[in-house]
Design a protein around this motif. Structure first.
Motif: not given
Length: 435
Positions: A244-254
């Protein structure tokens, strides 16, 4: 969405916005017939790899989107477009960006999800640059000239190959929203912060209606049924796994898991286990219908500023209660070695009493849990975002409201937004002042 037939038959004469997504392999020359009016051109989702050298014939063009195409370099014709302020080339195959490709009035540049390993020094010679989105590339360093971009407020460099954040970046006077997750510089802090959520088996979840969809995933209402217990209504977020424009969705989940429990956070109940398509997901508490988003996303015109309803007015006590809640939760995150990176009204859910919840960890990043100069600077960058939010709340207090400490709150806003990054207060101090 417009059609090529409409364009070719002259039906779109005089329009200011044009959106074409129809498998284009060449730039339609008929677009030049709109030169006297066209301001926003969206050619995303085509098969383009070049733009005409004389694109500057579109003298009124302010915004250009060419995401999801096949460009391997940022076209240099953009640099000759005198009115162009916003350029979006997300999810192409861009490897090369030259200074000649950067328009003089550039304000907002989106190059997310490409193959860029180096940026030109000319990028720092665009004094209007306010928003720069570079997540998902191959950058090992940023051009030092960016230090001259004193208006730069939002920077996304997640999922690159940066080994460190340059010292000048942490001193930029206007920087407020910074995301750098998924770089080698974050790896050690990320590993130290590793948390694991309770696994919840997919077979115990029955998805119901969709509650919303964002760049990183889809949220559904669901029934969570554990053996021998009554079912519970919950929200399930299934992550898409794309950049995404912010970064990786999996980083978001972490980050969402690491944030832990707090009265001003949406509670994470567990992590989806055993999805049939191996999709990652979180199970969260379901928020009541009395909660709503405080603001809307920034517009093309506002760039880095949220859009609030014209009619929104807040009682003084409600505005202060929201500010208190966000200051508390931001301080909580910082103590856990986490910056939110997207501290905005559009990521805050609140009710009429001012109870509030901070959501969307898509831009969150980890920092070392030590009190050193870099950590303080990263936290004070986020303090400026809070100061902007506080100012937006104060601007919407009902005229009839009586609040003795309004001047103190405005002073706090000014302190949070001052250009000297390390002179800003931390959230521990801010919490005390708000009480």
């Amino acid at each position: 969405m417009h059609t090529l037939t409409q364009l070719q038959t002259g039906q779109l004469s005089g329009i200011t916005r044009l959106k074409l997504s129809c498998g284009l392999t060449e730039f339609p020359q008929e677009i030049f017939d709109l030169a006297d009016s066209l301001e926003i051109l969206d050619l995303s989702g085509n098969l383009l790899d070049t733009l005409p050298a004389d694109l500057n014939r579109l003298t009124r063009l302010r915004v250009l989107f060419c995401s999801d195409n096949r460009f391997v370099e940022l076209p240099e014709c953009l640099g000759r477009c005198s009115a162009l302020t916003m350029v979006g080339f997300k999810a192409n195959r861009i490897e090369r960006v030259t200074g000649a490709a950067l328009p003089p009035l550039l304000r907002w540049l989106i190059l997310t999800d490409n193959c860029i390993s180096q940026l030109p020094e000319e990028l720092g010679r665009r004094p209007h640059l306010q928003k720069l989105m570079l997540a998902g590339n191959r950058l090992r360093q940023l051009p030092q000239s960016l230090a001259q971009c004193h208006r730069l407020e939002l920077l996304r460099v997640s999922a690159n190959q940066l080994a460190e954040l340059p010292s000048w970046l942490l001193e930029m006077p206007s920087l407020s929203w910074l995301a750098y997750a998924g770089n080698p510089l974050e790896a050690e802090a990320n590993a130290q912060a590793l948390h694991v959520a309770t696994p919840i088996d997919w077979s115990q979840l029955s998805l119901q209606q969709s509650l919303g969809e964002g760049a990183s995933g889809v949220i559904h209402q669901a029934l969570w049924q554990t053996p021998g217990q009554a079912g519970r209504d919950v929200a399930v977020k299934l992550y898409k796994g794309q950049m995404t424009s912010d970064g990786s969705p999996l980083h978001e989940m972490h980050a969402c898991i690491t944030a832990g429990k707090h009265p001003n956070l949406i509670e994470v109940l567990g992590q989806v286990n055993g999805h049939p398509e191996h999709q990652e997901g979180l199970v969260m508490a379901l928020i009541g219908p009395d909660y709503r988003n405080l603001a809307g996303l920034p517009s093309l015109e506002s760039c880095t500023r949220d859009v609030y309803p014209d009619e929104l007015r807040l009682r003084a006590d409600v505005a202060v209660r929201i500010a208190q809640g966000i200051a508390r939760v931001a301080g909580h995150l910082h103590r856990r070695g986490l910056t939110h990176g997207d501290l905005y009204g559009h990521n805050i859910l609140c009710n009429d009493q001012g109870d509030c919840l901070l959501g969307d960890f898509g831009a969150a990043s980890f920092h070392a849990p030590v009190d050193d100069r870099q950590t303080r600077a990263l936290q004070r960058i986020e303090v400026r975002a809070f100061g902007i939010l506080l100012g937006e709340l104060l601007a919407r207090i009902e005229p009839a409201s009586s609040i003795e400490d309004l001047s103190r709150l405005k002073d706090l806003e000014a302190r949070c937004c001052q250009p000297d990054v390390l002179a800003r207060p931390g959230f521990d101090e801010i919490e005390g002042l708000l009480h």
